[in-house]
Motif scaffolding. Structure first.
Motif, PDB file in Angstrom:
ATOM      1  N   ILE A  99      -9.862  -6.918   5.481  1.00 42.40           N
ATOM      2  CA  ILE A  99      -9.298  -8.073   6.168  1.00 42.40           C
ATOM      3  C   ILE A  99     -10.411  -8.837   6.401  1.00 42.40           C
ATOM      4  N   ALA A 100     -10.885  -9.453   5.399  1.00 39.57           N
ATOM      5  CA  ALA A 100     -12.467 -10.031   5.793  1.00 39.57           C
ATOM      6  C   ALA A 100     -12.558 -11.215   4.218  1.00 39.57           C
ATOM      7  N   ASN A 101     -11.319 -12.490   4.756  1.00 45.11           N
ATOM      8  CA  ASN A 101     -11.090 -13.419   3.925  1.00 45.11           C
ATOM      9  C   ASN A 101     -11.324 -12.986   2.616  1.00 45.11           C
ATOM     10  N   LEU A 102     -10.861 -12.099   2.023  1.00 47.90           N
ATOM     11  CA  LEU A 102     -11.637 -11.265   0.255  1.00 47.90           C
ATOM     12  C   LEU A 102     -10.614 -12.060  -0.292  1.00 47.90           C
ATOM     13  N   ALA A 103     -11.505 -12.987  -1.371  1.00 47.09           N
ATOM     14  CA  ALA A 103     -10.747 -13.449  -2.630  1.00 47.09           C
ATOM     15  C   ALA A 103     -10.525 -12.176  -3.935  1.00 47.09           C
ATOM     16  N   TYR A 104      -9.622 -11.855  -4.721  1.00 47.62           N
ATOM     17  CA  TYR A 104      -9.963 -11.555  -6.245  1.00 47.62           C
ATOM     18  C   TYR A 104     -11.020 -11.995  -6.720  1.00 47.62           C
ATOM     19  N   THR A 105     -11.529 -11.358  -7.273  1.00 46.37           N
ATOM     20  CA  THR A 105     -12.786 -11.679  -8.277  1.00 46.37           C
ATOM     21  C   THR A 105     -12.057 -10.381  -9.406  1.00 46.37           C
ATOM     22  N   LYS A 106     -12.336 -10.531 -10.583  1.00 46.35           N
ATOM     23  CA  LYS A 106     -12.218  -9.568 -11.376  1.00 46.35           C
ATOM     24  C   LYS A 106     -13.616  -8.590 -11.259  1.00 46.35           C
ATOM     25  N   THR A 107     -14.679  -8.472 -11.096  1.00 43.80           N
ATOM     26  CA  THR A 107     -16.024  -7.368  -9.908  1.00 43.80           C
ATOM     27  C   THR A 107     -14.953  -6.470  -9.148  1.00 43.80           C
ATOM     28  N   ARG A 108     -14.434  -7.842  -8.306  1.00 45.38           N
ATOM     29  CA  ARG A 108     -13.833  -6.833  -7.109  1.00 45.38           C
ATOM     30  C   ARG A 108     -13.417  -6.470  -7.497  1.00 45.38           C
ATOM     31  N   GLY A 109     -12.160  -6.982  -8.509  1.00 45.44           N
ATOM     32  CA  GLY A 109     -10.437  -5.926  -8.980  1.00 45.44           C
ATOM     33  C   GLY A 109     -10.819  -4.525 -10.399  1.00 45.44           C
ATOM     34  N   LYS A 110     -12.848  -4.123  -9.982  1.00 43.43           N
ATOM     35  CA  LYS A 110     -12.676  -3.527  -9.904  1.00 43.43           C
ATOM     36  C   LYS A 110     -13.328  -2.120  -9.562  1.00 43.43           C
ATOM     37  N   GLN A 111     -13.707  -2.745  -8.406  1.00 44.39           N
ATOM     38  CA  GLN A 111     -14.644  -2.047  -7.460  1.00 44.39           C
ATOM     39  C   GLN A 111     -13.170  -1.690  -6.465  1.00 44.39           C
ATOM     40  N   PRO A 216      -6.542 -15.592  -4.917  1.00 46.44           N
ATOM     41  CA  PRO A 216      -5.985 -15.425  -3.694  1.00 46.44           C
ATOM     42  C   PRO A 216      -6.703 -14.052  -2.598  1.00 46.44           C
ATOM     43  N   ILE A 217      -6.750 -14.406  -1.407  1.00 54.01           N
ATOM     44  CA  ILE A 217      -7.026 -14.073  -0.071  1.00 54.01           C
ATOM     45  C   ILE A 217      -6.231 -12.717  -0.094  1.00 54.01           C
ATOM     46  N   GLY A 218      -6.550 -11.329  -0.127  1.00 56.37           N
ATOM     47  CA  GLY A 218      -5.156 -10.553  -0.061  1.00 56.37           C
ATOM     48  C   GLY A 218      -6.746  -8.867   1.243  1.00 56.37           C
ATOM     49  N   VAL A 219      -5.703  -7.889   0.907  1.00 50.25           N
ATOM     50  CA  VAL A 219      -6.253  -6.759   1.915  1.00 50.25           C
ATOM     51  C   VAL A 219      -6.762  -5.923   1.319  1.00 50.25           C
ATOM     52  N   GLY A 220      -7.893  -5.700   1.360  1.00 47.41           N
ATOM     53  CA  GLY A 220      -8.413  -5.200  -0.202  1.00 47.41           C
ATOM     54  C   GLY A 220      -8.486  -3.247   0.353  1.00 47.41           C
ATOM     55  N   MET A 221      -8.430  -2.522  -0.359  1.00 49.04           N
ATOM     56  CA  MET A 221      -8.027  -0.755  -0.176  1.00 49.04           C
ATOM     57  C   MET A 221      -8.781  -0.107  -1.724  1.00 49.04           C
ATOM     58  N   LYS A 222      -9.278   1.389  -1.339  1.00 45.94           N
ATOM     59  CA  LYS A 222      -9.477   2.291  -1.909  1.00 45.94           C
ATOM     60  C   LYS A 222      -8.641   1.875  -3.281  1.00 45.94           C
ATOM     61  N   ARG A 223      -9.021   1.849  -4.618  1.00 47.35           N
ATOM     62  CA  ARG A 223      -8.126   1.886  -5.937  1.00 47.35           C
ATOM     63  C   ARG A 223      -7.798   3.935  -5.978  1.00 47.35           C
ATOM     64  N   ASP A 224      -6.100   3.324  -6.492  1.00 48.75           N
ATOM     65  CA  ASP A 224      -5.619   5.054  -6.805  1.00 48.75           C
ATOM     66  C   ASP A 224      -4.648   5.372  -5.699  1.00 48.75           C
ATOM     67  N   GLU A 225      -4.481   4.256  -5.113  1.00 44.33           N
ATOM     68  CA  GLU A 225      -3.807   4.323  -3.867  1.00 44.33           C
ATOM     69  C   GLU A 225      -2.331   3.827  -3.564  1.00 44.33           C
ATOM     70  N   PRO A 226      -1.119   3.941  -4.539  1.00 42.62           N
ATOM     71  CA  PRO A 226      -0.877   3.609  -4.342  1.00 42.62           C
ATOM     72  C   PRO A 226       0.665   3.463  -2.840  1.00 42.62           C
ATOM     73  N   ALA A 227       0.538   4.572  -2.121  1.00 40.19           N
ATOM     74  CA  ALA A 227       1.201   5.162  -1.458  1.00 40.19           C
ATOM     75  C   ALA A 227       0.633   3.987  -0.255  1.00 40.19           C
ATOM     76  N   LEU A 228      -0.834   3.407   0.106  1.00 40.67           N
ATOM     77  CA  LEU A 228      -0.686   2.663   0.834  1.00 40.67           C
ATOM     78  C   LEU A 228      -0.464   0.907   0.323  1.00 40.67           C
ATOM     79  N   LEU A 229      -1.047   0.977  -0.819  1.00 41.21           N
ATOM     80  CA  LEU A 229      -0.779  -0.486  -1.197  1.00 41.21           C
ATOM     81  C   LEU A 229       0.551  -0.281  -1.237  1.00 41.21           C
ATOM     82  N   ALA A 230       1.562   0.251  -1.274  1.00 43.73           N
ATOM     83  CA  ALA A 230       3.225  -0.467  -1.409  1.00 43.73           C
ATOM     84  C   ALA A 230       3.267  -0.650  -0.587  1.00 43.73           C
ATOM     85  N   SER A 231       2.751   0.080   0.960  1.00 42.60           N
ATOM     86  CA  SER A 231       3.321   0.050   2.169  1.00 42.60           C
ATOM     87  C   SER A 231       2.620  -1.310   2.825  1.00 42.60           C
TER      88      SER A 231
END
Length: 279
Positions: A99-111, A216-231
């Motif tokens: 949680i660091a004022n993180l904006a969604y971008t195409k590049t970050r969305g792949k990481q 859009p500013i959101g919470v960043g998480m590791k990819r392929d963690e659907p349970a954490l994302l849903a929570s």
């Protein structure tokens, strides 16, 4: 003997996969250890910076971390990071969420993966007061300044302007004050503050109403963690409905603070937003 060994491998393989799958479930790990490692800035006020008296980290993002942990039923351990390293703390597993004022971008969305945004930041065009009533269309092909390598610079290209970049925001802003460019792009919060500072120096500036770009500013998480994302998404929605996010917003960047920001958007799926993601 060979058959028994093969049978053993066949029986062991599902068990090994199950163990591997369990290890990959980050939400279960968080619940088991009873703590959420939350990445925040080490010194970027008003989001997260040391309190002058206690030296403890305080700020909007710090409060959001604690509110998220409370909603998820775990304690929070803050993991300070820099702007440059904030994606790495998630990719390497040093933090569970960012949680660091993180904006969604195409590049970050792949990481990494992003939660539903809890607010939408905007790249805005600052101009001299005389140009305050113009539309973005009227600035196509015009010289506009921004900090080099930022989403502000990207937004200038997006809107058809001619980007004039500088190593820091102060220099880019000075270019507008000295009439070397017709506009300067930054986020809304910084723009409001700079307009106020310029007024003290006798320079009247204005902000064009139409955004250069949405972030859009959101919470960043590791990819392929659907349970954490849903929570995290469910927790943010509850925090929004119960006014928790509004209270944190008002405390740190609301209308009664020096940033004078009004929260307009609610927590919503990223897919519901109509915007062109920046690179």
């Amino acid at each position: 003997m060979t058959l028994k060994k093969g049978a053993y491998v066949a029986l062991a393989l599902p068990l090994m996969l199950a163990v591997s799958s369990a290890k990959a479930d980050l939400l279960s790990d968080i619940k088991t250890r009873g703590e959420l490692k939350c990445g925040v800035y080490s010194d970027v006020p008003p989001f997260s910076s040391p309190d002058p008296q206690t030296r403890q980290l305080v700020g909007m993002d710090v409060d959001l971390c604690h509110a998220l942990g409370k909603q998820m039923g775990v304690k929070v351990v803050l993991m300070p990071t820099s702007v440059e390293a904030r994606i790495a703390v998630i990719a390497t597993g040093r933090a569970d969420v960012l949680i660091a004022n993180l904006a969604y971008t195409k590049t970050r969305g792949k990481q990494i993966q992003f939660s539903d945004p809890y607010y939408v930041a905007k790249e805005m065009l600052l101009v001299k007061q005389a140009n305050g009533n113009k539309t973005l269309e009227e600035f196509k092909g015009k010289r506009i300044s921004a900090t080099k390598g930022t989403t502000s610079e990207q937004s200038i290209h997006l809107k058809g302007g001619k980007a004039v970049t500088f190593q820091d925001a102060a220099s880019a802003f000075l270019a507008l004050q000295q009439n070397k460019v017709v506009g300067f792009v930054t986020n809304t919060m910084t723009g409001i503050k700079m307009i106020s500072q310029a007024r003290k120096d006798g320079i009247e500036l204005a902000m064009i109403k139409e955004p250069m770009a949405l972030e859009p500013i959101g919470v960043g998480m590791k990819r392929d963690e659907p349970a954490l994302l849903a929570s995290v998404n469910a927790s943010l929605k509850t925090m929004d409905n119960e006014g928790v996010i509004d209270h944190i917003w008002e405390t740190w960047i609301g209308p009664k603070t020096e940033y004078k920001m009004v929260r307009e958007e609610r927590v919503q799926p990223l897919s519901s937003l109509k915007f062109e993601p920046l690179e």
